[in-house]
Motif scaffolding. Structure first.
Motif, PDB file in Angstrom:
ATOM      1  N   ASP A   1       0.801  -1.212   0.000  1.00  0.00           N
ATOM      2  CA  ASP A   1       0.000   0.000   0.000  1.00  0.00           C
ATOM      3  C   ASP A   1       0.833   1.259   0.000  1.00  0.00           C
ATOM      4  OD1 ASP A   1       0.941  -0.379   2.515  1.00  0.00           O
ATOM      5  OD2 ASP A   1      -0.940  -0.019   3.557  1.00  0.00           O
TER       6      ASP A   1
ATOM      7  N   HIS B   1      -2.609  -7.160   6.784  1.00  0.00           N
ATOM      8  CA  HIS B   1      -4.014  -6.927   6.478  1.00  0.00           C
ATOM      9  C   HIS B   1      -4.203  -6.714   4.981  1.00  0.00           C
ATOM     10  CE1 HIS B   1      -4.660  -6.519  10.772  1.00  0.00           C
ATOM     11  NE2 HIS B   1      -3.700  -5.595  10.821  1.00  0.00           N
ATOM     12  N   ARG B   2      -5.433  -6.868   4.536  1.00  0.00           N
ATOM     13  CA  ARG B   2      -5.767  -6.699   3.130  1.00  0.00           C
ATOM     14  C   ARG B   2      -5.377  -5.305   2.644  1.00  0.00           C
ATOM     15  NH1 ARG B   2      -9.342  -8.411  -0.911  1.00  0.00           N
ATOM     16  NH2 ARG B   2     -10.129  -6.688  -2.184  1.00  0.00           N
ATOM     17  N   VAL B   3      -4.847  -5.258   1.431  1.00  0.00           N
ATOM     18  CA  VAL B   3      -4.552  -3.989   0.767  1.00  0.00           C
ATOM     19  C   VAL B   3      -5.562  -3.828  -0.360  1.00  0.00           C
ATOM     20  CG1 VAL B   3      -2.868  -2.669  -0.556  1.00  0.00           C
ATOM     21  CG2 VAL B   3      -2.100  -4.135   1.339  1.00  0.00           C
ATOM     22  N   ASP B   4      -6.389  -2.796  -0.284  1.00  0.00           N
ATOM     23  CA  ASP B   4      -7.411  -2.570  -1.302  1.00  0.00           C
ATOM     24  C   ASP B   4      -6.776  -2.164  -2.633  1.00  0.00           C
ATOM     25  OD1 ASP B   4      -9.546  -3.165   0.386  1.00  0.00           O
ATOM     26  OD2 ASP B   4      -9.602  -1.109   1.188  1.00  0.00           O
TER      27      ASP B   4
ATOM     28  N   ALA C   1       0.298 -14.812   0.088  1.00  0.00           N
ATOM     29  CA  ALA C   1      -0.812 -13.879  -0.088  1.00  0.00           C
ATOM     30  C   ALA C   1      -1.560 -14.230  -1.358  1.00  0.00           C
ATOM     31  CB  ALA C   1      -0.308 -12.439  -0.147  1.00  0.00           C
TER      32      ALA C   1
ATOM     33  N   GLN D   1      -6.967 -13.447 -10.024  1.00  0.00           N
ATOM     34  CA  GLN D   1      -6.639 -13.728  -8.628  1.00  0.00           C
ATOM     35  C   GLN D   1      -5.641 -14.876  -8.586  1.00  0.00           C
ATOM     36  OE1 GLN D   1     -10.014 -14.196  -5.935  1.00  0.00           O
ATOM     37  NE2 GLN D   1      -9.002 -15.950  -4.971  1.00  0.00           N
TER      38      GLN D   1
ATOM     39  N   ALA E   1      -4.439  -5.407  -5.775  1.00  0.00           N
ATOM     40  CA  ALA E   1      -4.833  -5.567  -4.374  1.00  0.00           C
ATOM     41  C   ALA E   1      -4.240  -6.878  -3.869  1.00  0.00           C
ATOM     42  CB  ALA E   1      -6.358  -5.580  -4.238  1.00  0.00           C
ATOM     43  N   SER E   2      -4.196  -7.045  -2.556  1.00  0.00           N
ATOM     44  CA  SER E   2      -3.641  -8.282  -2.013  1.00  0.00           C
ATOM     45  C   SER E   2      -4.277  -8.597  -0.668  1.00  0.00           C
ATOM     46  CB  SER E   2      -2.119  -8.181  -1.850  1.00  0.00           C
ATOM     47  OG  SER E   2      -1.783  -7.193  -0.893  1.00  0.00           O
ATOM     48  N   GLU E   3      -4.262  -9.878  -0.341  1.00  0.00           N
ATOM     49  CA  GLU E   3      -4.776 -10.348   0.948  1.00  0.00           C
ATOM     50  C   GLU E   3      -3.774 -11.348   1.521  1.00  0.00           C
ATOM     51  OE1 GLU E   3      -8.355 -11.102   3.608  1.00  0.00           O
ATOM     52  OE2 GLU E   3      -8.744 -10.503   1.559  1.00  0.00           O
TER      53      GLU E   3
ATOM     54  N   GLU F   1      -2.099 -14.218   3.699  1.00  0.00           N
ATOM     55  CA  GLU F   1      -2.577 -15.409   4.408  1.00  0.00           C
ATOM     56  C   GLU F   1      -1.782 -15.489   5.716  1.00  0.00           C
ATOM     57  OE1 GLU F   1      -3.973 -18.334   0.849  1.00  0.00           O
ATOM     58  OE2 GLU F   1      -1.812 -18.145   1.112  1.00  0.00           O
TER      59      GLU F   1
END
Length: 311
Positions: A3, A30-33, A50, A58, A76-78, A80
């Motif tokens: 981010d 945490h998730r990055v929008d 991630a 995705q 974006a990323s999430e 794990e």
């Protein structure tokens, strides 16, 4: 994916030194929008995993993977659990100069290099699967690059920073997907100097990106700042501010640049008359168009075409 890779600006004082690249390492929990940047991003995954979302859809990433993002590409990323990455943010003009000299045998100048780069790097987002062993080779170079970037002595350390970057690209370049393009030594274009601007290595406002897309898609339209602002739902003053922050030039200066590039392409690739080509890009006063083109390309349109014809 990250981010914020850091910014070379000292925004507290209003001073913002222009530098070719910035490197930062960080752990994300945490998730990055979705966010897009005005620079090219090379993100090396060093620990953790991630899920990344971008132009490729995705996909999972793990240690040994590299995420490559062109400028203005949403991602974006999430994580794990967590993911640790080193991100290198690069000025596109800096990379374009490297393309120019890498293929100096067939590319005559930066406009030629821009067209060549656009043709071979057609995927704005890629995941490069280097593997942990090969990516591990990058570790000392990445750590030193981050350290030098944080020290901010870019003039003093420029050659070392460049050497580290070239060492990194030497490892990852073979994994980058490119499109085959036929080039020849008869290709010609002339250098297009850009207006001075600040490279922020910062997220782009969606309105600025949309405005730039509108200008690129319809350069022949008789744009005014008010018309463009209405299209992106901002006031004229707001659009002017966010656009300059994103691209280092006003929307109308950006439009002039786009028109000059389109006109140069018409002069190189077609037999269209100069006057007709000018109208095609949205310039209706030949004298005014000639002066604007000369400012960006260094030659008048007629001189540009004559040089092309002699090659």
């Amino acid at each position: 994916m990250d981010d914020d890779a850091g910014t070379p600006s000292s925004s507290r004082t209003g001073e913002r030194p222009l530098v070719p690249l910035i490197a930062r390492s960080r752990t994300i929990y945490h998730r990055v929008d979705p966010v897009a940047y005005d620079c090219v991003k090379v993100i090396i995954v060093r620990d953790g995993t991630a899920i990344v979302f971008s132009e490729f859809g995705q996909k999972p990433v793990r240690p040994g993977d590299v995420v490559l993002l062109a400028a203005n590409t949403l991602c974006a990323s999430e994580p794990e659990g967590h993911v640790t990455v080193t991100s290198v943010s690069l000025d596109p003009d800096y990379l374009l100069d490297q393309v120019r000299w890498q293929f100096a045998g067939v590319l005559r100048d930066r406009l030629d290099a821009q067209g060549f780069a656009d043709a071979i790097y057609t995927e704005p987002a890629q995941i490069l699967r280097l593997g942990e062993d090969r990516a591990g080779m990058l570790t000392p170079w990445l750590d030193e690059l981050v350290a030098l970037s944080i020290e901010r002595q870019f003039s003093r350390d420029y050659f070392r920073i460049q050497a580290l970057w070239f060492s990194i690209t030497h490892v990852i370049a073979p994994y980058i997907k490119v499109s085959p393009v036929r080039v020849s030594s008869s290709q010609r274009a002339h250098i297009r100097p850009t207006l001075p601007r600040d490279r922020r290595f910062a997220p782009l406002r969606a309105e600025a990106r949309h405005a730039a897309e509108l200008l690129r898609e319809a350069p022949a339209h008789r744009w005014t700042l008010e018309d463009l602002a209405a299209q992106v739902h901002l006031s004229s003053s707001q659009l002017a501010r966010v656009f300059v922050e994103a691209y280092g030039k006003t929307p109308l200066a950006f439009l002039t640049m786009v028109r000059a590039e389109h006109l140069a392409r018409y002069l190189r690739e077609t037999d269209m008359s100069v006057a007709t080509a000018m109208r095609e890009v949205g310039w209706h006063s030949r004298s005014h168009a000639t002066e604007l083109f000369r400012q960006y390309v260094g030659l008048t349109p007629g001189q540009y075409r004559q040089k092309r014809a002699r090659i």
